[in-house]
Design a protein around this motif. Structure first.
Motif, PDB file in Angstrom:
ATOM      1  N   LEU A   1      -0.248  -2.373   1.102  1.00  0.00           N
ATOM      2  CA  LEU A   1      -1.701  -2.559   1.152  1.00  0.00           C
ATOM      3  C   LEU A   1      -2.352  -2.195  -0.176  1.00  0.00           C
ATOM      4  N   LEU A   2      -1.908  -1.107  -0.786  1.00  0.00           N
ATOM      5  CA  LEU A   2      -2.488  -0.717  -2.076  1.00  0.00           C
ATOM      6  C   LEU A   2      -2.230  -1.781  -3.138  1.00  0.00           C
ATOM      7  N   ASP A   3      -1.000  -2.295  -3.181  1.00  0.00           N
ATOM      8  CA  ASP A   3      -0.691  -3.323  -4.180  1.00  0.00           C
ATOM      9  C   ASP A   3      -1.543  -4.571  -3.959  1.00  0.00           C
ATOM     10  N   ALA A   4      -1.720  -4.944  -2.705  1.00  0.00           N
ATOM     11  CA  ALA A   4      -2.560  -6.109  -2.412  1.00  0.00           C
ATOM     12  C   ALA A   4      -4.017  -5.820  -2.744  1.00  0.00           C
ATOM     13  N   ALA A   5      -4.455  -4.598  -2.486  1.00  0.00           N
ATOM     14  CA  ALA A   5      -5.851  -4.240  -2.736  1.00  0.00           C
ATOM     15  C   ALA A   5      -6.203  -4.327  -4.211  1.00  0.00           C
ATOM     16  N   LEU A   6      -5.237  -4.029  -5.088  1.00  0.00           N
ATOM     17  CA  LEU A   6      -5.522  -4.030  -6.522  1.00  0.00           C
ATOM     18  C   LEU A   6      -6.008  -5.390  -7.021  1.00  0.00           C
ATOM     19  N   LEU A   7      -5.672  -6.445  -6.302  1.00  0.00           N
ATOM     20  CA  LEU A   7      -6.147  -7.776  -6.680  1.00  0.00           C
ATOM     21  C   LEU A   7      -7.607  -7.985  -6.327  1.00  0.00           C
ATOM     22  N   HIS A   8      -8.108  -7.216  -5.365  1.00  0.00           N
ATOM     23  CA  HIS A   8      -9.469  -7.399  -4.866  1.00  0.00           C
ATOM     24  C   HIS A   8     -10.443  -6.340  -5.373  1.00  0.00           C
ATOM     25  N   VAL A   9      -9.923  -5.190  -5.787  1.00  0.00           N
ATOM     26  CA  VAL A   9     -10.796  -4.095  -6.225  1.00  0.00           C
ATOM     27  C   VAL A   9     -11.738  -4.503  -7.362  1.00  0.00           C
ATOM     28  N   PRO A  10     -11.290  -5.284  -8.362  1.00  0.00           N
ATOM     29  CA  PRO A  10     -12.232  -5.663  -9.436  1.00  0.00           C
ATOM     30  C   PRO A  10     -13.458  -6.417  -8.939  1.00  0.00           C
TER      31      PRO A  10
ATOM     32  N   ARG B   1      -5.104  -8.921   5.168  1.00  0.00           N
ATOM     33  CA  ARG B   1      -4.832 -10.349   5.363  1.00  0.00           C
ATOM     34  C   ARG B   1      -3.700 -10.806   4.441  1.00  0.00           C
ATOM     35  N   ASP B   2      -3.698 -10.322   3.211  1.00  0.00           N
ATOM     36  CA  ASP B   2      -2.684 -10.749   2.247  1.00  0.00           C
ATOM     37  C   ASP B   2      -1.274 -10.321   2.643  1.00  0.00           C
ATOM     38  N   VAL B   3      -1.157  -9.194   3.334  1.00  0.00           N
ATOM     39  CA  VAL B   3       0.180  -8.701   3.700  1.00  0.00           C
ATOM     40  C   VAL B   3       0.479  -8.930   5.182  1.00  0.00           C
ATOM     41  N   ASP B   4      -0.333  -9.786   5.823  1.00  0.00           N
ATOM     42  CA  ASP B   4      -0.121 -10.135   7.236  1.00  0.00           C
ATOM     43  C   ASP B   4      -0.145  -8.906   8.137  1.00  0.00           C
ATOM     44  N   LEU B   5      -1.112  -8.059   7.918  1.00  0.00           N
ATOM     45  CA  LEU B   5      -1.290  -6.866   8.731  1.00  0.00           C
ATOM     46  C   LEU B   5      -2.653  -6.948   9.392  1.00  0.00           C
ATOM     47  N   SER B   6      -2.752  -6.534  10.635  1.00  0.00           N
ATOM     48  CA  SER B   6      -4.042  -6.576  11.311  1.00  0.00           C
ATOM     49  C   SER B   6      -4.991  -5.563  10.673  1.00  0.00           C
ATOM     50  N   VAL B   7      -6.272  -5.849  10.763  1.00  0.00           N
ATOM     51  CA  VAL B   7      -7.273  -4.923  10.227  1.00  0.00           C
ATOM     52  C   VAL B   7      -7.203  -3.590  10.955  1.00  0.00           C
ATOM     53  N   GLU B   8      -6.913  -3.628  12.246  1.00  0.00           N
ATOM     54  CA  GLU B   8      -6.805  -2.379  13.012  1.00  0.00           C
ATOM     55  C   GLU B   8      -5.658  -1.518  12.491  1.00  0.00           C
ATOM     56  N   ALA B   9      -4.517  -2.157  12.201  1.00  0.00           N
ATOM     57  CA  ALA B   9      -3.371  -1.409  11.673  1.00  0.00           C
ATOM     58  C   ALA B   9      -3.682  -0.866  10.289  1.00  0.00           C
ATOM     59  N   ALA B  10      -4.373  -1.667   9.483  1.00  0.00           N
ATOM     60  CA  ALA B  10      -4.732  -1.212   8.138  1.00  0.00           C
ATOM     61  C   ALA B  10      -5.674  -0.016   8.212  1.00  0.00           C
ATOM     62  N   ARG B  11      -6.626  -0.076   9.152  1.00  0.00           N
ATOM     63  CA  ARG B  11      -7.570   1.026   9.279  1.00  0.00           C
ATOM     64  C   ARG B  11      -6.895   2.275   9.843  1.00  0.00           C
ATOM     65  N   ALA B  12      -5.837   2.094  10.604  1.00  0.00           N
ATOM     66  CA  ALA B  12      -5.089   3.258  11.081  1.00  0.00           C
ATOM     67  C   ALA B  12      -4.414   3.973   9.909  1.00  0.00           C
ATOM     68  N   LEU B  13      -4.010   3.197   8.897  1.00  0.00           N
ATOM     69  CA  LEU B  13      -3.393   3.791   7.705  1.00  0.00           C
ATOM     70  C   LEU B  13      -4.436   4.412   6.781  1.00  0.00           C
ATOM     71  N   PHE B  14      -5.614   3.809   6.725  1.00  0.00           N
ATOM     72  CA  PHE B  14      -6.696   4.291   5.869  1.00  0.00           C
ATOM     73  C   PHE B  14      -7.978   4.375   6.705  1.00  0.00           C
ATOM     74  N   PRO B  15      -8.124   5.420   7.497  1.00  0.00           N
ATOM     75  CA  PRO B  15      -9.232   5.494   8.471  1.00  0.00           C
ATOM     76  C   PRO B  15     -10.618   5.373   7.854  1.00  0.00           C
ATOM     77  N   ARG B  16     -10.797   5.896   6.630  1.00  0.00           N
ATOM     78  CA  ARG B  16     -12.124   5.810   6.010  1.00  0.00           C
ATOM     79  C   ARG B  16     -12.243   4.603   5.088  1.00  0.00           C
ATOM     80  N   GLY B  17     -11.319   3.701   5.221  1.00  0.00           N
ATOM     81  CA  GLY B  17     -11.397   2.472   4.442  1.00  0.00           C
ATOM     82  C   GLY B  17     -11.177   2.675   2.959  1.00  0.00           C
TER      83      GLY B  17
END
Length: 239
Positions: A12-21, A35-51
């Motif tokens: 998720l972090l590697d994918a996020a680096l493309l969008h952070v700019p 979306r880029d790593v085919d992970l649900s938003v709910e699962a992503a938020r479980a990994l990073f609760p405060r987004g």
């Protein structure tokens, strides 16, 4: 052939680096990365609760982990101590994957409600460096060393973000000056300790500071430390 990244947080972090700019460390970035790593938003938020803020902090701590690994592979023995500290700080900055990610993270963590997160992140970086360089202090020096290095690291990163000199030479010169400032403070402390009149005048505060101890346990950088009662503490060591 490179090893496939299997840790979902790293993916998720590697994918996020493309969008952070474009979107900063935000919920929009979290959703796009998921979306880029085919992970649900709910699962992503479980990994990073405060987004976004949790992603920014995870990105910072991933850099710390990589610095620790490098310091284990390449110990800085044989250098003057000031040069060991300066090299470790420089390595930490040089291994930053994205200047824009740090710029956006700095802006986010500068918000008042994230002040505690920002302070802790800087403190952890300083603690990792001091620990890797063999610091064994367990008194007030544990705090002063980390507080000073946190300030040096934070100031150097801010300078580096705006540095367009070749190979960031101006940033490393800035870092050298900040380390030299710290060395002057240490020299002043040594002179103070050698002055018997001043030491007698400061006997009360010095005694109080000698009661302070670093947090118990390894890796606990989030604790305020401990104070020894009469007869429980050791002798005070130098700053």
């Amino acid at each position: 052939m490179t090893d496939e990244i299997t840790d979902p947080r790293d993916r998720l972090l590697d994918a996020a680096l493309l969008h952070v700019p474009f979107d900063g460390w935000s919920d929009a970035t979290l959703r796009a990365a998921a979306r880029d790593v085919d992970l649900s938003v709910e699962a992503a938020r479980a990994l990073f609760p405060r987004g976004g803020v949790d992603m920014a902090l995870a990105f910072h701590r991933r850099g710390d982990a990589r610095l620790r690994a490098r310091l284990e592979r390449e110990p800085l023995d044989g250098m003057r101590f000031r040069d060991r500290v300066m090299t470790a700080v420089r390595w930490r900055i040089e291994m930053i994957e994205s200047r824009e990610a740090v710029r956006r993270g700095t802006a986010l963590l500068a918000l008042p409600h994230h002040a505690a997160d920002s302070t802790q992140a800087l403190w952890e970086t300083a603690d990792h460096i001091w620990t890797a360089l063999g610091d064994r202090s367990d008194d007030i020096n544990w705090y002063t060393k980390r507080a000073t290095l946190s300030a040096v690291y934070g100031a150097t990163v801010l300078y580096w973000l705006g540095d367009d000199s070749p190979e960031q030479r101006d940033s490393w010169a800035f870092l050298d000056r900040r380390i030299e400032d710290v060395m002057r403070i240490e020299t002043a402390k040594a002179r103070m300790r050698s002055n018997p009149v001043l030491m007698r005048a400061l006997a009360g505060p010095i005694w109080a500071l000698s009661r302070v101890r670093a947090p118990r346990g390894i890796g606990r950088t989030d604790l305020p430390g401990r104070r020894f009662g009469p007869g429980q503490g050791g002798t005070r060591r130098g700053f």
